[in-house]
Structure formats: structure tokens, C-alpha cells
Motif scaffolding. Structure first.
Motif, short mmCIF file in Angstrom:
data_model
loop_
_atom_site.label_atom_id
_atom_site.label_comp_id
_atom_site.label_asym_id
_atom_site.label_seq_id
_atom_site.Cartn_x
_atom_site.Cartn_y
_atom_site.Cartn_z
N VAL A 120 -1.34 5.77 1.15
CA VAL A 120 -0.41 4.71 0.75
C VAL A 120 0.55 3.61 0.76
N ARG A 121 1.34 4.92 0.29
CA ARG A 121 3.16 3.96 0.36
C ARG A 121 3.65 4.23 1.19
N ARG A 145 2.59 0.53 2.61
CA ARG A 145 2.89 -0.55 2.20
C ARG A 145 4.20 -0.56 3.07
N ILE A 146 5.05 0.92 2.75
CA ILE A 146 6.45 1.12 3.40
C ILE A 146 6.19 -0.17 4.79
N ILE A 177 5.54 -4.03 5.12
CA ILE A 177 6.88 -4.59 4.50
C ILE A 177 7.57 -4.39 5.78
N PHE A 221 12.70 -3.58 -2.67
CA PHE A 221 11.51 -2.47 -1.53
C PHE A 221 11.44 -1.51 -2.45
N LEU A 261 7.98 -3.10 -4.37
CA LEU A 261 7.01 -2.88 -3.83
C LEU A 261 6.28 -1.85 -3.56
N VAL A 262 7.21 -0.92 -2.72
CA VAL A 262 6.18 0.51 -2.23
C VAL A 262 5.98 1.77 -3.34
N TRP A 263 6.76 2.14 -4.28
CA TRP A 263 6.55 2.98 -5.29
C TRP A 263 6.02 2.35 -6.70
N GLN A 264 6.49 1.04 -6.79
CA GLN A 264 5.65 0.25 -8.29
C GLN A 264 6.18 1.14 -9.36
#
Lengths: 143, 248
Positions: free
Chosen positions: A4-5, A8-9, A12, B80, B83-86
């Protein structure tokens, strides 16, 4: 790394790259408007319109400054070491104005291709030194 | 790769205790260095051969201008991470650093204008450098406004992270504006790859005031983050224990 991460990377990064490219292209397209002043070469090539308020700048040519004895009128040449441009101005020049110094003048080009300036700003370079060092440099240059 | 240190960094409790040790030290050491740099620069460094004493604005203008950009870069990285790792601490960082960076950008604009009047002959021109720094200041204002305007904290944190991240695009524009376009602002005196165009007795005080200001800003940011952590974690047991044991 968690999928999931990772996703997201990637998302973005793609958005950022696209945005940066878009802004870069806009900046590139507007570069003529973002430039603060025209160089003498651009004026010579006719890129600068006549009769419109604009800015032109360059280095003040050595021994080109003519001051009127009875008024504040002053005329000088600026150069970008390829072409030069004559600037006429009436008023008080900034303290840093001198021959060999970069300046930016705002005004209108007349039909002779002379810039009739309403404002002259001095441009400072990135060199700094104490007065003694500058004096020593002058001296060694003179020898 | 082992990510435990990274996750530990994100724990509010661990951060709070770490910042209690380091926040004050950074602020006081930073203030001392800043004082040395500014007194030395304003009082004892040699004059400039062209500008005379007015060049001394450099000992304030350059550190704040660089710091204003560094703060935003750090906020972008935090955005960043957020958003990615919260990670919990990332939005706390953005919220706490934004006002510090905004003040730095404002001082850079004002000190530059005060220097510009005697040197250039004008307070302000719309050249690429000055305008892009003004945009940086407005971005800070935007981050702060969004954070305060949205009641839903989770949503506000997300929005602010996006603005911080996207605004980073402005930083290379600020940096290279003086090279890409004709500007009234001079190019950089200090470059990573070349010797500075300034003798040592002039740049050494600048180094002191710059390092001092970085430490000071880091310490103040830690303090602000501690307060924000307490606010957000007010229902957690460790906060209750902390407050009962040490007070606020």
C-alpha cells in the motif's frame, strides 16, 4: 515495504513529476516576461518594443558618462559586451552608480533607439571585499 | 532493512522525552552563536569596498533567507512521510515549523527591502527572486491558514501535507531564479563547489550567525512540537503521567 505504501509513493511521485513539468513549461513559456530587463543585444535585435515602458540593463561603459553642467541630465552607454545601448536620464542616480557597474533602467525607447529612462537602479554583484583589498587589487592592476 | 528507528522516531511519547532534553540546549547554544555572529558581523567585520556598512545586512538577511527555504524543504519531506507512512509526528512537525519558516521569510523580505533602498535605489521590484520568495511566504501563510480553517484534524493534516509537498517545487525556482532569468538580485555569493567570493574575515561571522539561527529555529520547533504533541495526545496515559510527574 508494504505494497500500500509502495503504491502511495508511486502515486505521489507521479503527481509531483507531472506538476513540476507543467510549472517548468509555464515558466519556460513566460521566460521573456519573467526577465526583469532587456539586454542591449535584445534591444539591438529589435526584441524590445518602441514607445512602451520597459527595463533595459547592462554594465555602464567606462568613460561614457556625460553629465550636463547646468542640469541633472545624464547620458551613458550600457553594454553586455556584445552590443551597447545609450540611456538618457534626468534625476539623481543611486549611490552605487559608477562606470563598470551593472544597472537597470526603466523607460521608453525612442525612435533613435535611445532609452529615455525615468528610473535607474544599480545592480549589485556577488563580490564582497574590504576596501583595503580592493585598493590593493587596483594598485596591482595599475602596475 | 531494519525500520525500527524510523518507527521509533514517529512515536510521540519517545519524541516528547527526546525533545525535553534537546530543545533547550539547541535554543541556548543557538542564541549564543547567533549573538557572536551578529555582534562580530555588525560591529567588527570589515566594510565592503562598494557598499560600505550597508552590506552588513548580509549577517541577518542570508541566514534567515536560507533558513526560510530549509524549513519549507523539511516540511515537504514531512508532508511526503505524512502521506505515505501516516506517521503521527509528521503533521505535528509541519504545523509547528510553518510559523517559524514564515517569520524567517518575512524577515528576509523586509531586510532585503531595507538593503535594496540604498543599494539598488528601490524597496521592491517584481524580479524573479523577490517574487518567488514572496510566493514562499504566501505558501507558509496558506499552510497555516488551512491548518487553522479546517476543523477536522485528520483532513487538515492531509491537506497541509499536500500543500507542503507541492510547494517544494518553488524552492529550485527561488534558488535558480538569479541564473535562469535577468534579475536585479545578484547571484549567490556562496556556492557548494567554489570558493566564496568574499574573504574569510567577512564570511566567518556569517557562518556563526547561520549555524546559530539553525540551532535556534530547531530548538524552538521542538518546543512547539512538544506543545502540539501534548494537545493531540491529551487523552493518552503517558501524557497524564508526564504532566503529574514533571508539570508542563
Amino acid at each position: 515495504m508494504h505494497p500500500v505504501r509502495k503504491k502511495r509513493i508511486v502515486t505521489i511521485s507521479v503527481i509531483l513529476v507531472v506538476l513540476a513539468t507543467a510549472i517548468g513549461l509555464v515558466m519556460y513559456a513566460l521566460s521573456q516576461n519573467i526577465n526583469l530587463f532587456y539586454s542591449p543585444t535584445q534591444v539591438e535585435a529589435g526584441e524590445a518594443p518602441q514607445g512602451v515602458t520597459l527595463r533595459a540593463g547592462g554594465m555602464v561603459v567606462e568613460n561614457s558618462v556625460e553629465r550636463a553642467s547646468d542640469s541633472l541630465n545624464v547620458a551613458f552607454l550600457v553594454t553586455d559586451y556584445k552590443h551597447s545601448l545609450r540611456i538618457e536620464y534626468k534625476g539623481i542616480l543611486p549611490d552605487l552608480f559608477r562606470e563598470g557597474q551593472g544597472i537597470v533602467a526603466q523607460g521608453k525607447l525612442d525612435e533613435r533607439g535611445v532609452l529615455i529612462a525615468s528610473e535607474v537602479l544599480a545592480k549589485h554583484d556577488e563580490e564582497y571585499m574590504p576596501p583595503e583589498v580592493s585598493a590593493a587589487l587596483e594598485q596591482s592592476k595599475a602596475q | 532493512m531494519n525500520w525500527t528507528w524510523f518507527h521509533k522516531l514517529g512515536s510521540p511519547k519517545w519524541f516528547y522525552q527526546w525533545a525535553s532534553n534537546w530543545g533547550g540546549r539547541c535554543v541556548y547554544v543557538g542564541l549564543a552563536l547567533l549573538l557572536v555572529g551578529v555582534v562580530w558581523g555588525l560591529g567588527f567585520a570589515p566594510q565592503d569596498y562598494q557598499q560600505g556598512n550597508s552590506f552588513r545586512i548580509i549577517y541577518i538577511h542570508v541566514p534567515v533567507a536560507v533558513l526560510a527555504q530549509s524549513c519549507y524543504l523539511a516540511m515537504g519531506v514531512a508532508g511526503f512521510v505524512s502521506l505515505v507512512w501516516q506517521m503521527k509526528l509528521a503533521p505535528v512537525f509541519i504545523k509547528s515549523v510553518a510559523p517559524v519558516g514564515a517569520i524567517m521569510a518575512l524577515i528576509a523580505l523586509v531586510s532585503g527591502a531595507i538593503w535594496g533602498k540604498p543599494t539598488w535605489g528601490t524597496w521592491w521590484v517584481w524580479d524573479a527572486r523577490l517574487t518567488s520568495v514572496l510566493v514562499l511566504f504566501l505558501l507558509y501563510m496558506g499552510v497555516m491558514a488551512i491548518q487553522n480553517a479546517l476543523d477536522d484534524q485528520v483532513f487538515a493534516d492531509k491537506a497541509v501535507a499536500v500543500v507542503s509537498l507541492v510547494g517544494v517545487i518553488n524552492l529550485p525556482i527561488i534558488k535558480y531564479s538569479v541564473e535562469w532569468w535577468n534579475t536585479l538580485h545578484q547571484p549567490a555569493t556562496f556556492k557548494l563547489t567554489e570558493k566564496p567570493s568574499m574573504p574569510m574575515e567577512m564570511w566567518l561571522p556569517l557562518l556563526f550567525s547561520a549555524i546559530g539561527l539553525y540551532l535556534f529555529a530547531a530548538g524552538v520547533s521542538m518546543w512547539r512540537m512538544q506543545t502540539e504533541v501534548l494537545m493531540r495526545e491529551r487523552k493518552a496515559n503517558w501524557v497524564k503521567k508526564e504532566v503529574l510527574e514533571h508539570g508542563i
